[in-house]
Write a protein that holds these residues in place. Sequence first.
Motif, PDB file in Angstrom:
ATOM      1  N   GLY A 149       0.680  -0.989   0.075  1.00  0.00           N
ATOM      2  CA  GLY A 149      -0.113   0.084   0.192  1.00  0.00           C
ATOM      3  C   GLY A 149       0.694   1.418   0.015  1.00  0.00           C
ATOM      4  N   SER A 150       1.946   1.283   0.898  1.00  0.00           N
ATOM      5  CA  SER A 150       2.801   2.274   0.667  1.00  0.00           C
ATOM      6  C   SER A 150       3.519   2.641  -0.425  1.00  0.00           C
ATOM      7  N   PHE A 151       4.025   1.346  -0.951  1.00  0.00           N
ATOM      8  CA  PHE A 151       4.634   1.293  -2.245  1.00  0.00           C
ATOM      9  C   PHE A 151       4.058   2.102  -3.335  1.00  0.00           C
ATOM     10  N   PHE A 152       2.664   1.679  -3.656  1.00  0.00           N
ATOM     11  CA  PHE A 152       1.995   2.447  -4.674  1.00  0.00           C
ATOM     12  C   PHE A 152       1.256   3.800  -4.503  1.00  0.00           C
ATOM     13  N   ALA A 153       1.336   4.096  -3.318  1.00  0.00           N
ATOM     14  CA  ALA A 153       0.761   5.585  -2.796  1.00  0.00           C
ATOM     15  C   ALA A 153       1.904   6.336  -3.014  1.00  0.00           C
ATOM     16  N   LEU A 154       3.232   6.000  -2.769  1.00  0.00           N
ATOM     17  CA  LEU A 154       4.599   6.789  -3.081  1.00  0.00           C
ATOM     18  C   LEU A 154       4.989   6.727  -4.326  1.00  0.00           C
ATOM     19  N   LEU A 155       4.485   5.828  -5.469  1.00  0.00           N
ATOM     20  CA  LEU A 155       5.234   5.656  -6.541  1.00  0.00           C
ATOM     21  C   LEU A 155       4.994   7.385  -7.269  1.00  0.00           C
ATOM     22  N   SER A 156       3.750   7.952  -7.455  1.00  0.00           N
ATOM     23  CA  SER A 156       3.577   9.136  -7.987  1.00  0.00           C
ATOM     24  C   SER A 156       4.408  10.219  -7.449  1.00  0.00           C
ATOM     25  N   PRO A 157       4.491  10.443  -5.975  1.00  0.00           N
ATOM     26  CA  PRO A 157       5.417  11.408  -5.586  1.00  0.00           C
ATOM     27  C   PRO A 157       6.747  11.296  -5.888  1.00  0.00           C
ATOM     28  N   LEU A 158       7.304   9.980  -6.018  1.00  0.00           N
ATOM     29  CA  LEU A 158       8.608   9.511  -6.272  1.00  0.00           C
ATOM     30  C   LEU A 158       8.952  10.056  -7.625  1.00  0.00           C
ATOM     31  N   LEU A 159       8.045   9.775  -8.616  1.00  0.00           N
ATOM     32  CA  LEU A 159       8.404  10.142  -9.962  1.00  0.00           C
ATOM     33  C   LEU A 159       8.168  11.756 -10.229  1.00  0.00           C
ATOM     34  N   ILE A 160       7.387  12.227  -9.596  1.00  0.00           N
ATOM     35  CA  ILE A 160       7.267  13.717  -9.667  1.00  0.00           C
ATOM     36  C   ILE A 160       8.641  14.626  -8.949  1.00  0.00           C
ATOM     37  N   SER A 161       9.130  13.865  -8.082  1.00  0.00           N
ATOM     38  CA  SER A 161      10.254  14.457  -7.422  1.00  0.00           C
ATOM     39  C   SER A 161      11.720  14.460  -8.430  1.00  0.00           C
ATOM     40  N   THR A 162      11.631  13.717  -9.438  1.00  0.00           N
ATOM     41  CA  THR A 162      12.730  13.699 -10.440  1.00  0.00           C
ATOM     42  C   THR A 162      12.467  14.642 -11.513  1.00  0.00           C
ATOM     43  N   ALA A 163      11.369  15.510 -11.671  1.00  0.00           N
ATOM     44  CA  ALA A 163      11.033  16.430 -12.824  1.00  0.00           C
ATOM     45  C   ALA A 163      12.044  17.520 -12.382  1.00  0.00           C
ATOM     46  N   ASP A 164      12.472  17.965 -13.634  1.00  0.00           N
ATOM     47  CA  ASP A 164      13.290  19.326 -13.452  1.00  0.00           C
ATOM     48  C   ASP A 164      12.285  20.694 -13.947  1.00  0.00           C
ATOM     49  N   ASP A 165      11.048  20.343 -14.216  1.00  0.00           N
ATOM     50  CA  ASP A 165      10.090  21.206 -14.622  1.00  0.00           C
ATOM     51  C   ASP A 165       8.774  20.637 -14.216  1.00  0.00           C
ATOM     52  N   ILE A 166       7.989  21.692 -13.761  1.00  0.00           N
ATOM     53  CA  ILE A 166       6.589  21.187 -13.603  1.00  0.00           C
ATOM     54  C   ILE A 166       5.810  20.668 -14.719  1.00  0.00           C
ATOM     55  N   SER A 167       5.999  20.968 -15.860  1.00  0.00           N
ATOM     56  CA  SER A 167       5.296  20.642 -17.151  1.00  0.00           C
ATOM     57  C   SER A 167       5.669  19.277 -17.455  1.00  0.00           C
ATOM     58  N   GLU A 168       6.726  18.679 -16.814  1.00  0.00           N
ATOM     59  CA  GLU A 168       7.074  17.070 -17.207  1.00  0.00           C
ATOM     60  C   GLU A 168       6.493  16.125 -16.420  1.00  0.00           C
ATOM     61  N   ILE A 169       5.800  16.606 -15.306  1.00  0.00           N
ATOM     62  CA  ILE A 169       5.177  15.674 -14.249  1.00  0.00           C
ATOM     63  C   ILE A 169       4.273  14.453 -14.973  1.00  0.00           C
ATOM     64  N   GLY A 170       3.479  14.823 -15.871  1.00  0.00           N
ATOM     65  CA  GLY A 170       2.592  13.855 -16.441  1.00  0.00           C
ATOM     66  C   GLY A 170       3.465  12.973 -17.130  1.00  0.00           C
ATOM     67  N   MET A 171       4.303  13.392 -18.229  1.00  0.00           N
ATOM     68  CA  MET A 171       5.172  12.297 -19.097  1.00  0.00           C
ATOM     69  C   MET A 171       5.995  11.675 -18.189  1.00  0.00           C
ATOM     70  N   ARG A 172       6.584  12.137 -17.249  1.00  0.00           N
ATOM     71  CA  ARG A 172       7.630  11.124 -16.390  1.00  0.00           C
ATOM     72  C   ARG A 172       6.612   9.996 -15.534  1.00  0.00           C
ATOM     73  N   GLN A 173       5.469  10.320 -15.271  1.00  0.00           N
ATOM     74  CA  GLN A 173       4.692   9.395 -14.326  1.00  0.00           C
ATOM     75  C   GLN A 173       4.168   8.450 -15.602  1.00  0.00           C
ATOM     76  N   GLY A 174       3.486   9.045 -16.731  1.00  0.00           N
ATOM     77  CA  GLY A 174       2.936   8.221 -17.748  1.00  0.00           C
ATOM     78  C   GLY A 174       3.998   7.130 -18.398  1.00  0.00           C
ATOM     79  N   LEU A 175       5.109   7.598 -18.437  1.00  0.00           N
ATOM     80  CA  LEU A 175       6.272   6.577 -19.351  1.00  0.00           C
ATOM     81  C   LEU A 175       6.509   5.450 -18.215  1.00  0.00           C
ATOM     82  N   ALA A 176       6.910   5.869 -16.694  1.00  0.00           N
ATOM     83  CA  ALA A 176       6.994   4.684 -15.813  1.00  0.00           C
ATOM     84  C   ALA A 176       5.845   3.866 -15.770  1.00  0.00           C
ATOM     85  N   LEU A 177       4.697   4.404 -15.683  1.00  0.00           N
ATOM     86  CA  LEU A 177       3.521   3.686 -15.481  1.00  0.00           C
ATOM     87  C   LEU A 177       3.154   2.848 -16.416  1.00  0.00           C
ATOM     88  N   LEU A 178       3.679   3.221 -17.630  1.00  0.00           N
ATOM     89  CA  LEU A 178       3.275   2.323 -18.754  1.00  0.00           C
ATOM     90  C   LEU A 178       4.174   0.991 -18.691  1.00  0.00           C
TER      91      LEU A 178
END
Length: 454
Positions: free
Chosen positions: A367-396
Amino acid sequence: MSIEPIPLETATSRLQEDHAILHAADLESRTKEREPSVVEEQQQQQDAGFVEGSVRGWCAVAGAFLILLCTFGYANSFGVYQSYYQLNQYRHLSASTISWIGSTSLGIEFCFAFVSGPLFDRGYFRPLLITGSVGFVVCLFMTSLCTQYWQTFLAQAVGMGASMGLMFMPAISVLNHYFLARRSFVMGVAMSGASIGGIIFPIMLNHLFASIGFAAGVRASGYVVIAGFVAANILTTARYPPVKRDEQGMKRRRPSPVKLLKEPRYALSVIGTTAVVLGAFFPISYIQVFAEAAQLPRNVSDNVLSILNASSFFGRLGLTYAADSLGTFTVLATCTGGISVLIFALYGATSPAGVIIFAILFGFFTGSFFALLSPLLISTADDISEIGMRQGLALLLNGLAALVCSPIAGALLAAGHDDFKYAIAFAGAVTAFGAVTMLGARHFQARQLGTWRV
């Protein structure tokens, strides 16, 4: 014509002024060379008077909670459908064939994040929610009318899976518009909706199927889903418009997937989380079968999955709260290590107490792993406009892992003549690999940000 000498004090003062001007210009040029990270942008927003939370923010959390309850939560009730299909209209098919409906739905849901993520970055938040809500409801009602396997597969696996994928990414990503310091915790609160739905819908469907029949029962649950989606669409709103141009007025160019995967911290995060998903869904899918194979009492085998789902609720709240203080990478890497250790512990979990303890701890960590997945991917973004792309590629890639996990586990069970030793070894090994990889990702993230708290 005589030239008056400049006093020494005046000359020194001018030199200091020139040096200060040159230093400021050099600092400005260096700042322009590097785009601010998401962490730095968040600090700038806080300095500019960013309001953490607000009424609209908590309404967005409530809306995301309802979306996760009606999508992930409903998907967690597929075991009820599996049982009904095996005993009734699809009793001529194998259990493995029927299980492809549930695994395909889950895989498509993750994979569609690669579509909805970039669309969210471009400002299509509301159309994604409305399209996904309508599509899910239509496919759910169509499921009640299906009489052949291919019809059920199209409606319940493909249609509902794609609709869930359109809603999941926007519902989670929009919370980043309202929360910075408590981002991991509020995303955990939203994700806990999946745990609550995983408890409510199986009980509801079992009673509905027994009392009013399959078709009417599915439609009755559909009305509950409609109410949840209507409330969620009203409550959830985006705070910021899409960022289309940079500070110089030039059109902002979003990074390609290849460029993103060249970043060590992001690439290792994707590899690590995909490996964990590949192994973690084995106990989630087969824990009830494992309990039955161990000849445990019926009340244990029938309820062990509900215990796991209930425990995941506390994991989604507890460790996500800690992640805001200790760092998302640190807590998620710890969770992956715990998942791996627990899977290997299945070798000795052959008693009722052992299986129940496993379900409680495994549900907490997953439960913790899946809840933290999105925050972790968001924290790697260099720009706020990349958030969807970074999460989308990983979740694919995570979705592809979820899609093949159950078939691989089934093949290993067949190879072991229904002995779980090969499946446990495989799931434990890939999750251990994922845990080590996440430690590497944490190292690069800490070096990038210059702090241990990542």
